[in-house]
Design a protein around this motif. Structure first.
Motif, PDB file in Angstrom:
ATOM      1  N   UNK A  31       0.835  -1.202   0.000  1.00 21.56           N
ATOM      2  CA  UNK A  31       0.000   0.000   0.000  1.00 21.56           C
ATOM      3  C   UNK A  31       0.871   1.252   0.000  1.00 21.56           C
ATOM      4  N   UNK A  32       1.885   1.247   0.863  1.00 20.59           N
ATOM      5  CA  UNK A  32       2.778   2.399   0.929  1.00 20.59           C
ATOM      6  C   UNK A  32       3.573   2.553  -0.371  1.00 20.59           C
ATOM      7  N   UNK A  33       3.952   1.419  -0.947  1.00 19.64           N
ATOM      8  CA  UNK A  33       4.686   1.466  -2.218  1.00 19.64           C
ATOM      9  C   UNK A  33       3.835   2.089  -3.316  1.00 19.64           C
ATOM     10  N   UNK A  34       2.556   1.718  -3.350  1.00 22.76           N
ATOM     11  CA  UNK A  34       1.638   2.287  -4.345  1.00 22.76           C
ATOM     12  C   UNK A  34       1.454   3.788  -4.116  1.00 22.76           C
ATOM     13  N   UNK A  35       1.370   4.171  -2.841  1.00 21.13           N
ATOM     14  CA  UNK A  35       1.225   5.597  -2.524  1.00 21.13           C
ATOM     15  C   UNK A  35       2.451   6.392  -2.979  1.00 21.13           C
ATOM     16  N   UNK A  36       3.622   5.816  -2.776  1.00 16.36           N
ATOM     17  CA  UNK A  36       4.849   6.502  -3.175  1.00 16.36           C
ATOM     18  C   UNK A  36       4.934   6.630  -4.694  1.00 16.36           C
ATOM     19  N   UNK A  37       4.474   5.605  -5.393  1.00 15.70           N
ATOM     20  CA  UNK A  37       4.462   5.673  -6.861  1.00 15.70           C
ATOM     21  C   UNK A  37       3.526   6.783  -7.339  1.00 15.70           C
ATOM     22  N   UNK A  38       2.383   6.905  -6.662  1.00 16.21           N
ATOM     23  CA  UNK A  38       1.430   7.968  -7.010  1.00 16.21           C
ATOM     24  C   UNK A  38       2.036   9.345  -6.763  1.00 16.21           C
ATOM     25  N   UNK A  39       2.740   9.471  -5.642  1.00 12.10           N
ATOM     26  CA  UNK A  39       3.400  10.746  -5.328  1.00 12.10           C
ATOM     27  C   UNK A  39       4.452  11.093  -6.382  1.00 12.10           C
ATOM     28  N   UNK A  40       5.212  10.094  -6.789  1.00 13.75           N
ATOM     29  CA  UNK A  40       6.258  10.324  -7.792  1.00 13.75           C
ATOM     30  C   UNK A  40       5.661  10.776  -9.121  1.00 13.75           C
ATOM     31  N   UNK A  41       4.544  10.159  -9.507  1.00 19.56           N
ATOM     32  CA  UNK A  41       3.880  10.552 -10.749  1.00 19.56           C
ATOM     33  C   UNK A  41       3.345  11.978 -10.662  1.00 19.56           C
ATOM     34  N   UNK A  42       2.790  12.322  -9.505  1.00 22.49           N
ATOM     35  CA  UNK A  42       2.255  13.680  -9.324  1.00 22.49           C
ATOM     36  C   UNK A  42       3.369  14.719  -9.391  1.00 22.49           C
ATOM     37  N   UNK A  43       4.505  14.414  -8.779  1.00 21.38           N
ATOM     38  CA  UNK A  43       5.637  15.340  -8.812  1.00 21.38           C
ATOM     39  C   UNK A  43       6.189  15.483 -10.228  1.00 21.38           C
ATOM     40  N   UNK A  44       6.198  14.381 -10.974  1.00 24.36           N
ATOM     41  CA  UNK A  44       6.680  14.430 -12.359  1.00 24.36           C
ATOM     42  C   UNK A  44       5.771  15.314 -13.213  1.00 24.36           C
ATOM     43  N   UNK A  45       4.462  15.208 -12.991  1.00 23.85           N
ATOM     44  CA  UNK A  45       3.524  16.043 -13.737  1.00 23.85           C
ATOM     45  C   UNK A  45       3.671  17.514 -13.363  1.00 23.85           C
ATOM     46  N   UNK A  46       3.876  17.765 -12.079  1.00 22.93           N
ATOM     47  CA  UNK A  46       4.079  19.148 -11.636  1.00 22.93           C
ATOM     48  C   UNK A  46       5.355  19.720 -12.245  1.00 22.93           C
ATOM     49  N   UNK A  47       6.383  18.898 -12.332  1.00 22.15           N
ATOM     50  CA  UNK A  47       7.638  19.326 -12.950  1.00 22.15           C
ATOM     51  C   UNK A  47       7.427  19.654 -14.429  1.00 22.15           C
ATOM     52  N   UNK A  48       6.606  18.859 -15.113  1.00 19.68           N
ATOM     53  CA  UNK A  48       6.297  19.124 -16.524  1.00 19.68           C
ATOM     54  C   UNK A  48       5.556  20.452 -16.684  1.00 19.68           C
ATOM     55  N   UNK A  49       4.644  20.729 -15.757  1.00 17.53           N
ATOM     56  CA  UNK A  49       3.897  21.988 -15.803  1.00 17.53           C
ATOM     57  C   UNK A  49       4.847  23.175 -15.647  1.00 17.53           C
ATOM     58  N   UNK A  50       5.773  23.046 -14.705  1.00 18.82           N
ATOM     59  CA  UNK A  50       6.742  24.126 -14.472  1.00 18.82           C
ATOM     60  C   UNK A  50       7.605  24.343 -15.712  1.00 18.82           C
ATOM     61  N   UNK A  51       8.091  23.251 -16.295  1.00 16.89           N
ATOM     62  CA  UNK A  51       8.950  23.367 -17.470  1.00 16.89           C
ATOM     63  C   UNK A  51       8.203  23.991 -18.641  1.00 16.89           C
TER      64      UNK A  51
END
Length: 228
Positions: A31-51
């Motif tokens: 469960x925690x692993x899945x949550x961390x994967x979701x967080x990583x995807x969200x951060x990657x999308x936020x990084x794309x928005x910034x770029x």
């Protein structure tokens, strides 16, 4: 963009801390692993928005700069009728700096933004300068040098002098070469086997066909044979 960058930095630190805690307290928890994967995807999308936002900001700023930069080459800073045009060269920089301060843009991102603007300024003006033979004269070179100095002085006062000097070095060196008086060019030809080599040695930033065209034009102005 500034707010998104702050959020990204905050969450990156927070997620990294949580990962270390969970690895110690509940290693391998699906469960925690899945949550961390979701967080990583969200951060990657936020990084794309910034770029994407950063790229669009730079694009629109350089698009505006492109229409204003020729004034640095064409206006006479010694004419009272064109005093106001001198401000065109700094208008985009001034507005960009004001907006970055109002938005509390981080210093690294501010430096990166202006680095792109100064790189574009150097490239655009240098290309225009080397493509237009009418600018290869001592009087025009002095006008361009003065206009450029006015802009650089303003940038220095705004705290952007070091970045501007770094990215506009080639343009500045080329204009300095065009400002060399005729008498000095003639003396260089007489005293040196190759005045082109001499100038290249003293100004190593000048290279290639651009130097050849500028050098030939200045030697034509002196009425001497070419020495490249």
């Amino acid at each position: 963009m500034s707010n998104a960058t702050e959020l990204l930095n905050f969450f990156q630190v927070k997620v990294e801390t949580m990962e270390k805690e969970w690895e110690f307290e509940a290693p391998g928890d699906p469960v925690l692993t899945a949550d961390m994967d979701t967080c990583s995807e969200a951060l990657a999308q936020l990084d794309d928005v910034i770029m994407h936002t950063f790229q669009q900001c730079v694009y629109h700023l350089t698009k505006t700069l492109y229409s204003l930069l020729p004034a640095l080459l064409d206006t006479n800073p010694f004419s009272s009728d064109e005093k106001e045009k001198e401000k065109d060269g700094t208008r985009v920089y001034r507005c960009s700096l004001m907006l970055s301060r109002e938005a509390c843009l981080s210093p690294p991102l501010t430096s990166q933004t202006f680095g792109y603007l100064f790189f574009f300024t150097n490239t655009s003006l240098l290309n225009t300068l080397l493509e237009r033979d009418g600018l290869f004269s001592w009087s025009r070179a002095v006008q361009i040098r003065t206009n450029l100095d006015l802009v650089l002085d303003w940038l220095q006062g705004a705290g952007l002098g070091d970045i501007a000097s770094e990215f506009m070095k080639k343009l500045s060196v080329t204009v300095n070469f065009l400002c060399i008086p005729k008498t000095r060019l003639i003396q260089s030809r007489v005293s040196a086997p190759s005045c082109g080599d001499s100038i290249r040695t003293s100004s190593p930033q000048i290279r290639g066909r651009g130097f050849e065209r500028a050098h030939i034009s200045r030697m034509k102005e002196t009425g001497n044979d070419f020495c490249i």
